[in-house]
Design an enzyme around this catalytic site. Structure first.
Site, short mmCIF file in Angstrom:
data_model
loop_
_atom_site.label_atom_id
_atom_site.label_comp_id
_atom_site.label_asym_id
_atom_site.label_seq_id
_atom_site.Cartn_x
_atom_site.Cartn_y
_atom_site.Cartn_z
N LYS A 1 42.29 66.97 22.08
CA LYS A 1 43.20 66.40 23.09
C LYS A 1 44.65 66.59 22.67
O LYS A 1 45.48 67.03 23.47
CB LYS A 1 42.89 64.90 23.24
CG LYS A 1 43.96 64.12 23.97
CD LYS A 1 43.61 62.65 24.10
CE LYS A 1 44.13 61.75 23.02
NZ LYS A 1 45.59 61.54 22.98
N ASN A 2 44.95 66.25 21.42
CA ASN A 2 46.35 66.26 21.00
C ASN A 2 46.92 67.66 20.82
O ASN A 2 48.13 67.82 20.64
CB ASN A 2 46.52 65.46 19.69
CG ASN A 2 46.38 63.97 19.94
OD1 ASN A 2 46.30 63.53 21.09
ND2 ASN A 2 46.36 63.19 18.87
N ARG B 1 51.27 58.13 27.32
CA ARG B 1 52.59 58.25 26.69
C ARG B 1 52.98 59.70 26.41
O ARG B 1 54.15 60.05 26.39
CB ARG B 1 52.59 57.51 25.35
CG ARG B 1 52.50 56.03 25.44
CD ARG B 1 52.61 55.47 24.06
NE ARG B 1 53.50 56.27 23.24
CZ ARG B 1 54.81 56.12 23.19
NH1 ARG B 1 55.40 55.20 23.87
NH2 ARG B 1 55.55 56.91 22.45
N CYS C 1 52.93 50.20 24.04
CA CYS C 1 51.50 50.36 24.27
C CYS C 1 50.77 49.45 23.30
O CYS C 1 51.39 48.82 22.46
CB CYS C 1 51.06 51.81 24.08
SG CYS C 1 51.21 52.36 22.40
N ARG D 1 56.18 52.08 19.71
CA ARG D 1 56.20 53.54 19.89
C ARG D 1 57.40 54.05 20.70
O ARG D 1 57.24 54.57 21.81
CB ARG D 1 54.90 54.02 20.53
CG ARG D 1 53.72 53.83 19.64
CD ARG D 1 52.45 54.32 20.26
NE ARG D 1 52.21 55.72 19.97
CZ ARG D 1 51.10 56.36 20.35
NH1 ARG D 1 50.19 55.76 21.04
NH2 ARG D 1 50.93 57.61 20.03
N ASP E 1 44.38 57.89 13.59
CA ASP E 1 43.45 57.93 14.71
C ASP E 1 41.99 57.76 14.28
O ASP E 1 41.10 57.72 15.13
CB ASP E 1 43.61 59.24 15.51
CG ASP E 1 44.89 59.24 16.34
OD1 ASP E 1 45.55 58.20 16.43
OD2 ASP E 1 45.23 60.31 16.89
N ARG F 1 39.77 58.56 27.93
CA ARG F 1 41.07 59.23 27.78
C ARG F 1 40.97 60.34 26.73
O ARG F 1 41.67 61.35 26.84
CB ARG F 1 42.14 58.22 27.32
CG ARG F 1 42.68 57.35 28.42
CD ARG F 1 43.92 56.62 27.93
NE ARG F 1 44.73 57.53 27.14
CZ ARG F 1 45.35 57.21 26.01
NH1 ARG F 1 45.29 55.99 25.53
NH2 ARG F 1 46.06 58.10 25.35
C1 UD1 Z 1 50.73 61.51 17.99
C2 UD1 Z 1 49.32 61.56 18.53
C3 UD1 Z 1 48.59 60.23 18.26
C4 UD1 Z 1 48.66 59.90 16.78
C5 UD1 Z 1 50.09 59.97 16.27
C6 UD1 Z 1 50.19 59.81 14.77
C7 UD1 Z 1 49.54 63.06 20.42
C8 UD1 Z 1 49.52 63.24 21.89
N1 UD1 Z 1 49.39 61.82 19.97
O1 UD1 Z 1 51.40 60.47 18.70
O2 UD1 Z 1 47.23 60.37 18.66
O3 UD1 Z 1 48.15 58.60 16.57
O4 UD1 Z 1 50.69 61.23 16.60
O5 UD1 Z 1 49.45 60.77 14.12
O6 UD1 Z 1 49.65 64.02 19.66
N2 UD1 Z 1 58.43 57.07 16.19
C9 UD1 Z 1 59.69 56.54 16.37
N3 UD1 Z 1 60.54 57.15 17.25
C10 UD1 Z 1 60.18 58.26 17.94
C11 UD1 Z 1 58.90 58.81 17.74
C12 UD1 Z 1 58.04 58.18 16.86
O7 UD1 Z 1 60.04 55.52 15.76
O8 UD1 Z 1 60.99 58.77 18.72
C13 UD1 Z 1 57.49 56.40 15.26
C14 UD1 Z 1 56.26 55.86 15.96
O9 UD1 Z 1 56.48 54.58 16.52
C15 UD1 Z 1 55.25 55.84 14.84
C16 UD1 Z 1 55.63 57.10 14.01
O10 UD1 Z 1 56.97 57.39 14.38
O11 UD1 Z 1 55.42 54.70 14.05
C17 UD1 Z 1 54.78 58.31 14.24
O12 UD1 Z 1 54.62 58.51 15.65
P1 UD1 Z 1 54.44 59.95 16.31
O13 UD1 Z 1 54.05 60.95 15.28
O14 UD1 Z 1 55.63 60.24 17.14
O15 UD1 Z 1 53.22 59.67 17.29
P2 UD1 Z 1 53.00 60.37 18.66
O16 UD1 Z 1 53.57 61.74 18.61
O17 UD1 Z 1 53.38 59.46 19.78
#
Ligand code: UD1
Length: 419
Positions: free
Chosen positions: A22-23, A92, A116, A121, A305, A398
């Site tokens: 998915k990711n 998201r 969420c 996030r 995950d 999902r």
């Molecule tokens: C992606 C994955 C999700 C997985 C996560 C961590 C997808 C679609 N989803 O989510 O399944 O659980 O990586 O491996 O690929 N953060 C900030 N500011 C930002 C962005 C992130 O503070 O602008 C923080 C987040 O709150 C979190 C950390 O950084 O604590 C890592 O998040 P991130 O790697 O961005 O997760 P996603 O890309 O949303």
């Protein structure tokens, strides 16, 4: 609402085919916006989230067609650059559309994803990086309105190695003027799959899989003639944890061991026997499940995950284990449901102490997010004393393709009851 019923106690034997990730599929599908033409993708999983991104892009004017296992995506006529709240609120990852829309059209209007179940996030790192590339943004009534006349390459440092943030910048950088350097980039295999997609479109990218990615922007891209989505390491890990809990011998067909080192090591520590075989992994559940500690980390560390699923496993292990969640601040919501099945788990901040019990007890439980729902199904597979009912199963749909059918095909007594 659909629910899943499980009568625990069956061993799992046979083979299970891992679906596309998915990711990886979500950013690769979003990347098709970057240039007009016909892109062809293989191994795209059939999930609620992939349907959602297709729906958002269809509203923009993109045409999808599926035949013989190939998803063809025609993004020639895009008339609308916006993603509305009604769909973004369910997924998201819709934020992944921001980078490619800006790269191709210089404008985008995307609903802010909001919080969420597993934490706040934010997307501040995405926005800060795009601003450094020249994008002007303002927030209005819950929407990000973004505009740029010409994206320019930039030297970007991420405070946290954000996965979708890295992917958004890679896509924007593909058509930016000059070179973009992403430091402290995410190293996840899904980021590398997107890099392969962008290379297939004619972009020059180096360093994917390391913490520094360099993208050389190009004026014109070509459509990707064919790109295969990598196998889902989280789905593979969920089945591997399942057989470790329930016992039996399972061939996890199609998973890539090099994407799963941390998971393999932890499951071996628990007592599972794991062998690499051509095309996948053979795993045999142990007679006695030992406790081990885990700490979630960005790749190649133990994935957040799979944290909930691993907690189900530890709740029937011998001894105690500590599970530390370092990625998301509120990713223990499955704990109260596992407790309803008799698990002994105490949470202190981002740490959970799990004292293994001899067995879990069947109960009606409620899924709260995608991976939490998988952890409850795993718990149900070993629970005694009746039928475990997992409610709010839409979370599972999902991100897992036909999960209950796959479990049933390897011996589990599990079925879905349609609402
Ligand atoms: C992606 C994955 C999700 C997985 C996560 C961590 C997808 C679609 N989803 O989510 O399944 O659980 O990586 O491996 O690929 N953060 C900030 N500011 C930002 C962005 C992130 O503070 O602008 C923080 C987040 O709150 C979190 C950390 O950084 O604590 C890592 O998040 P991130 O790697 O961005 O997760 P996603 O890309 O949303």
């Amino acid at each position: 609402m659909d629910k899943i019923l499980i009568q625990g106690g069956e061993r799992l034997n046979g083979a299970v085919k891992v679906s596309g990730a998915k990711n990886a599929a979500l950013p690769v599908i979003a990347a098709c916006i970057l240039t007009e033409g016909l892109h062809r993708l293989r191994n795209v999983p059939n999930l609620k989230d992939t349907t959602t991104i297709k729906l958002i892009m269809s509203r923009m004017g993109v045409v999808f067609q599926e035949e013989d296992g190939i998803l063809s995506i025609n993004s020639r006529k895009i008339r609308d650059c916006q993603a509305s709240y009604d769909l973004v609120k369910t997924m998201r990852a819709s934020i992944l559309l921001l980078g490619p829309l800006l790269a191709r059209f210089g404008r985008a209007r995307i609903s802010l994803p909001g919080g969420c179940a597993i934490g706040a996030r934010p997307v501040d790192l995405h926005l800060k990086a795009l601003s450094a590339m020249g994008v002007k943004m303002f927030l209005e009534r819950g929407y990000i309105n973004a505009e740029v006349s010409r994206l320019r390459g930039a030297d970007i440092f991420f405070d946290i190695p954000t996965v979708t943030g890295t992917e958004n910048v890679m896509m924007a950088a593909s058509k930016a003027e000059g070179r973009t350097i992403i430091r402290n980039a995410a190293k996840e295999p899904e980021v590398q799959n997107l890099a392969d997609m962008l290379r297939a479109m004619g972009v020059s990218i180096e360093g994917d899989g390391t913490d520094m990615i360099i993208v050389q922007g190009v004026e014109t891209l070509n459509p990707a003639e064919e790109l295969t989505i990598i196998p889902d390491r989280i789905e593979a890990g969920t089945f591997m944890i399942g057989v470790t809990m329930a016992g039996g011998e399972l061939f996890v067909d199609g998973c890539r061991p090099e994407h799963m080192s941390a998971v393999i090591e932890k499951l071996q520590g628990v007592g599972a026997e794991i062998e690499k075989r051509p095309g996948g992994l053979l795993i045999k559940g142990p007679e006695r499940i030992r406790s081990v500690d885990i700490e979630t980390m960005p790749f190649p560390g133990f994935p957040t995950d799979l944290q909930a699923q691993f907690m189900s496993l530890m709740s029937i292990a011998q001894g105690s284990s500590i599970i530390r969640e370092t990625i998301f601040e509120n990713r223990f919501i499955h704990v109260s449901e596992l407790r309803r099945m008799g698990a002994d788990i105490r949470v202190h901040g981002n740490q959970a102490m799990v004292r293994g019990k001899d067995h879990l007890l069947a109960a009606p439980v409620m899924a709260t997010d995608l991976r939490a729902s998988a952890s409850l199904i795993l718990a149900g597979l070993v629970a005694r004393g009746g039928i475990t009912e997992v409610h709010r199963i839409y979370h599972l749909d999902r991100g897992y393709e036909s999960m209950e059918e796959k479990f049933r095909s390897i011996g589990a007594n599990i079925r879905r009851v349609k609402a």
